[in-house]
Design an enzyme around this catalytic site. Structure first.
Site, PDB file in Angstrom:
ATOM      1  N   ASN A   9       0.863  -1.185   0.000  1.00 17.94           N
ATOM      2  CA  ASN A   9       0.000   0.000   0.000  1.00 17.94           C
ATOM      3  C   ASN A   9       0.899   1.233   0.000  1.00 17.94           C
ATOM      4  O   ASN A   9       1.485   1.587   1.020  1.00 17.94           O
ATOM      5  CB  ASN A   9      -0.887  -0.040   1.260  1.00 17.94           C
ATOM      6  CG  ASN A   9      -1.786   1.177   1.373  1.00 17.94           C
ATOM      7  OD1 ASN A   9      -1.685   2.124   0.582  1.00 17.94           O
ATOM      8  ND2 ASN A   9      -2.676   1.151   2.341  1.00 17.94           N
ATOM      9  N   ARG A 236      -8.966  17.534   6.453  1.00 13.92           N
ATOM     10  CA  ARG A 236      -9.778  17.905   5.278  1.00 13.92           C
ATOM     11  C   ARG A 236     -11.124  18.476   5.715  1.00 13.92           C
ATOM     12  O   ARG A 236     -11.729  17.969   6.664  1.00 13.92           O
ATOM     13  CB  ARG A 236     -10.005  16.675   4.385  1.00 13.92           C
ATOM     14  CG  ARG A 236      -8.813  16.336   3.510  1.00 13.92           C
ATOM     15  CD  ARG A 236      -9.004  15.019   2.789  1.00 13.92           C
ATOM     16  NE  ARG A 236      -8.305  13.928   3.462  1.00 13.92           N
ATOM     17  CZ  ARG A 236      -8.409  12.653   3.153  1.00 13.92           C
ATOM     18  NH1 ARG A 236      -9.188  12.273   2.169  1.00 13.92           N
ATOM     19  NH2 ARG A 236      -7.734  11.738   3.817  1.00 13.92           N
TER      20      ARG A 236
END
Ligand code: AMP
Length: 402
Positions: A9, A236
């Site tokens: 990943n 975010r």
């Protein structure tokens, strides 16, 4: 050791690996961080010491180092039987995992304009494992694939259709492997099959997204063209008025700077002015830090609002499921969020909630709750390993809870 599955990943400045046996038991895992920086380092689970990587080490150097550690430990004496890669964006091309060949590589490259920070490093990871283990089947598992079942009314933005047709501007959704795993785990706990299970899955980590899953299929989700839309996250913003770009442009803030603010300086960090870490925020709020209290409030309110919105896509709700670092561990977030949803008939059992559902197969709802509420630890690596094993043509001997 024979017949292992390596999971890779690659993030923009990090790389995680995990090694599984063919029964999908995890044998080892490692993490490289601060790649591209002068203080890049790696750690292997179970070992206290950090491994210093070369100055500005890249993904390939990090992978070489971590694989060498596994080989030294006798875990990778032979090449793995299959390699699974997390790939962030599969656009509309990939509805499921894909065995990597030249066509698949070209399609992943084509999707890079939709995920410029992620797809290129995912490709770097594939290049690195190809060099290390030539000829071994490799499988790409896409964050977006699970959401390719979204109906048009859920994935289209109300902007000129030409933006979708020419440039693919639409909602794609992310965290697909986690939402897929929640569906399978919830089905197992509820004694159903995934294909007859309908849930709302809230993945709440540093990134957060929520998905409505009807009869095993994703039918609405909070993240959109990019992973910026939707819930409040660590750094975010989630949803804001798109008019903000013009408003700030008139104040002299360039679009790229607004983008950076919304991605890196907003969310829990922006509201609290202190940290993007929910655990630290809860401690600060406990000590009377008002901005941290406000950040948690906004986080839970937005989440509750989205849970309400996700109900509109379902005919029935078998369970609301919490997962991710916050979803699995924050008693306070689950309690505040469900308190906001009383009108829908959700109630919570405080004792079960305080135990994080550990003593009840994940269940935390009150006896009088209209809907089941479950806490389920996510396991994206296991999904990737399972898909790699399956796509590489190996018989699945015991896929555990999958
Ligand atoms: P993830 O990205 O899934 O690793 O989740 C990271 C987030 O989970 C961070 O905001 C952590 O503070 C949060 N988290 C982890 N453990 C706890 C905890 N015990 N209580 C509250 N938040 C937690």
């Amino acid at each position: 050791m024979k017949g292992t599955i390596l999971v890779v990943n690659c993030g923009s400045s990090s790389l995680k690996i995990a090694l599984f046996d063919e029964q999908l038991n995890k044998l080892a895992s490692g993490l490289a961080e601060r790649l591209g920086k002068k203080d890049a380092f790696a750690t292997v689970k179970g070992r206290a010491e950090k491994i210093r990587l070369a100055n500005a080490a890249n993904h390939k150097e990090a992978l070489d180092t971590l694989v060498a550690v596994l080989q030294d430990a006798g875990l990778l004496d032979e090449a793995p039987a299959a390699i699974g890669h997390r790939v962030v964006h599969g656009g509309e091309t990939f509805r499921e995992a894909a065995l990597i060949n030249d066509d698949v590589l070209a399609a992943i490259k084509d999707c890079a304009s939709l995920a410029p920070l992620h797809n290129p490093v995912n490709l770097a990871g594939i290049d690195a494992t190809t060099a290390l283990f030539p000829g071994i089947p490799q499988v790409a598992v896409f964050d977006t694939a699970f959401h390719q079942t979204l109906p048009q009314k859920a994935y289209l933005y109300a902007v000129p259709l030409s933006l979708y047709k020419e440039w693919g501007v639409r909602r794609y959704g992310f965290h697909g492997t986690s939402h897929q795993f929640m569906t399978r785990e919830a089905a197992r706990i509820l004694g159903k099959t995934p294909a007859t299970t309908s849930i709302i899955s809230a993945h709440l980590g540093n990134g957060c997204s929520i998905t409505a899953i009807r009869d095993g299929n994703s039918v609405d989700t909070s993240m959109g063209l990019t992973p910026l839309e939707g819930l409040v996250m660590g750094t975010r913003s989630g949803d804001v008025d798109p008019g903000l770009f013009d408003f700030l442009a008139n104040k002299g803030v360039a679009a790229q700077e607004v983008h950076r603010i919304l991605n890196n300086d907003s969310g829990l960090l922006g509201l609290s002015g202190q940290t993007n870490d929910m655990r630290s925020l809860c401690e600060l709020a406990d000590h009377g830090h008002e901005p941290s209290h406000i950040a948690i409030d906004v986080f839970c309110f937005r989440l509750a609002r989205y849970i309400g919105a996700m109900m509109t896509s379902l005919d029935q709700l078998d369970a609301l499921v919490f997962t991710g670092g916050i979803g699995e561990n924050s008693t306070l977030v689950r309690k505040k969020t469900l308190a906001q949803l009383r009108l829908f008939g959700f109630t919570i059992d405080d004792e079960l909630n305080n135990q994080h559902g550990c003593i009840s197969d994940g269940q935390i709802e009150g006896a009088d709750s209209r809907f089941r509420v479950l806490v389920i630890p996510t396991n994206e690596e296991l999904v990737i390993a399972s898909e790699a094993l399956e796509m590489a043509g190996k018989p699945r001997t015991n896929a555990g809870s999958l």
